[in-house]
Design a protein around this motif. Sequence first.
Motif, mmCIF file in Angstrom:
data_model
loop_
_atom_site.group_PDB
_atom_site.id
_atom_site.type_symbol
_atom_site.label_atom_id
_atom_site.label_comp_id
_atom_site.label_asym_id
_atom_site.label_seq_id
_atom_site.Cartn_x
_atom_site.Cartn_y
_atom_site.Cartn_z
ATOM 1 N N ASP A 176 28.646 43.912 36.710
ATOM 2 C CA ASP A 176 29.166 43.537 35.913
ATOM 3 C C ASP A 176 29.899 41.885 36.777
ATOM 4 O OD1 ASP A 176 28.841 45.828 34.460
ATOM 5 O OD2 ASP A 176 30.179 45.438 33.872
ATOM 6 N N GLY A 177 29.782 40.547 36.979
ATOM 7 C CA GLY A 177 30.671 40.151 37.139
ATOM 8 C C GLY A 177 31.661 40.086 37.180
ATOM 9 N N ILE A 178 32.786 40.485 36.475
ATOM 10 C CA ILE A 178 34.165 40.742 36.358
ATOM 11 C C ILE A 178 34.853 41.684 35.631
ATOM 12 C CG2 ILE A 178 36.936 40.134 35.913
ATOM 13 C CD1 ILE A 178 34.871 36.501 36.843
ATOM 14 N N HIS A 179 35.025 42.971 35.721
ATOM 15 C CA HIS A 179 35.768 43.726 34.982
ATOM 16 C C HIS A 179 37.478 44.431 34.857
ATOM 17 C CE1 HIS A 179 35.493 47.341 32.159
ATOM 18 N NE2 HIS A 179 36.111 48.024 34.134
ATOM 19 N N LEU A 180 37.759 43.993 33.681
ATOM 20 C CA LEU A 180 39.159 43.975 33.300
ATOM 21 C C LEU A 180 39.645 45.383 33.152
ATOM 22 C CD1 LEU A 180 39.087 40.494 32.350
ATOM 23 C CD2 LEU A 180 40.070 41.124 34.698
ATOM 24 N N GLY A 181 40.686 45.398 33.254
ATOM 25 C CA GLY A 181 41.211 46.971 33.260
ATOM 26 C C GLY A 181 42.711 47.251 33.006
ATOM 27 N N GLY A 200 43.551 49.123 27.690
ATOM 28 C CA GLY A 200 44.718 48.457 27.885
ATOM 29 C C GLY A 200 44.438 47.190 28.876
ATOM 30 N N THR A 201 43.885 46.142 28.192
ATOM 31 C CA THR A 201 43.704 45.013 28.367
ATOM 32 C C THR A 201 44.316 43.815 27.485
ATOM 33 O OG1 THR A 201 42.107 45.591 29.916
ATOM 34 C CG2 THR A 201 42.619 43.495 29.679
ATOM 35 N N ASN A 202 45.262 42.963 28.097
ATOM 36 C CA ASN A 202 46.172 42.232 26.745
ATOM 37 C C ASN A 202 46.099 41.178 27.564
ATOM 38 O OD1 ASN A 202 48.711 42.253 27.442
ATOM 39 N ND2 ASN A 202 47.795 44.361 26.907
ATOM 40 N N ASN A 203 46.073 39.911 26.511
ATOM 41 C CA ASN A 203 46.543 38.490 26.813
ATOM 42 C C ASN A 203 45.323 38.217 28.107
ATOM 43 O OD1 ASN A 203 48.729 38.041 25.328
ATOM 44 N ND2 ASN A 203 50.030 39.586 26.976
#
Length: 400
Positions: free
Chosen positions: A199-204, A228-231
Amino acid sequence: MGSKFVQFVCLVFLLVSIVKVGAQQAVFDVMNHGGVTDGKTDNSKVFTDVWNQACQNNGGGVVLFPTGTYFVEPVVLYGGCKGPIGVQIEGTLLAPEELESSVDIDHWIAFQYVDNLVINGGGSLDGQGPSAWPFNDCLKNPQCKRLPTSLRLDFVTNASIDRITSINSKNVHINIFASQNITISNIKISAPGDSPNTDGIHLGSSHNIQILDSVIATGDDCISFSTGTNNVNISGVRCGPGHGISIGSLGKVDGDDVSFVDIRNCSFVGTQNGVRVKTWAPSEAGTVSHLNVENIEMDNVENPIIIDQQYCPSRSCNAEEFSKVQIKDVKFKNIWGTSSTKYVVTLKCSQTSPCQEIELTDINLNYNGLEGSGVSACSNVEVEAYGQQTPPACTEKIMM
């Protein structure tokens, strides 16, 4: 009076100059502290030592890697700094190639509990992933070991990553966890289209994230979201090859939530998906809401617009059961281009938690195959369609 005025101006200039010099961060060049650029000598201790000096410098500091190739074993760099802290990479940082030194560890370069962090410089992170990719088999092997993410930000606040290239990560290229107020801009991410889980960028579990004006070409999701990721604001990203931008998969644990995501002015070239929302089947309860996807170009994309609430890639799930994740308030607007499959729009929602408030506005997506035209297929979804609809919205019902 003129003389006094000149003296006053000189005094002000001197005070301003002193303030500017005092506000500048000290630069800590790794080459002045034992750095070696032969691509073989381990620089991890030098990196850690110089980081600690910069971190504890009153007013902040910058760790500088000038042009050259620096071999670096895995490092964790901690915060608690006495001012803003930066890492300026002008050369190439090289990860260990040997599998023995990289398995069962979740990071190569990790930053933890850092505030006011800048990573820039125009240089590269080379994860040397090809030696590890054959062992990235966790979907089939429950005994698999972890492979390292190239760059991790854990519990980081007020940070930017700008003008950095990430090449051939062994696993995810950039992982952002439990962090907030992060801007990623003008980066390049590169790995072969068949490299697993890169994955290039993973957000958590992160908030207030911007990903801007970047090129991501990899073997998995260009950008992926976990709970749990927002905005999140994504703009000016070119994705391909890869699996597109994915919200999820969600529903593994109770309370999974992703909300207030804005994806604009992006392009997808030859990807498996465009923008996808995916939830496990079966799943625990959760929510995906306030997703806006606008001004998107699709070029030969397999699934340009897709919601899949029966995501089931392994033996641990059951595609005959249904997701409990509620998807609502999702808008797709001004999406154009071509699909490599007939199913141009797929909205496969849950029978137990049907999708709500889904809008399709000005969709102009054409199937570029030889036979037939594109299809918009839907199930268990409340859809409102506006403006142009090519293909016509929800003309086919998906058999569950």
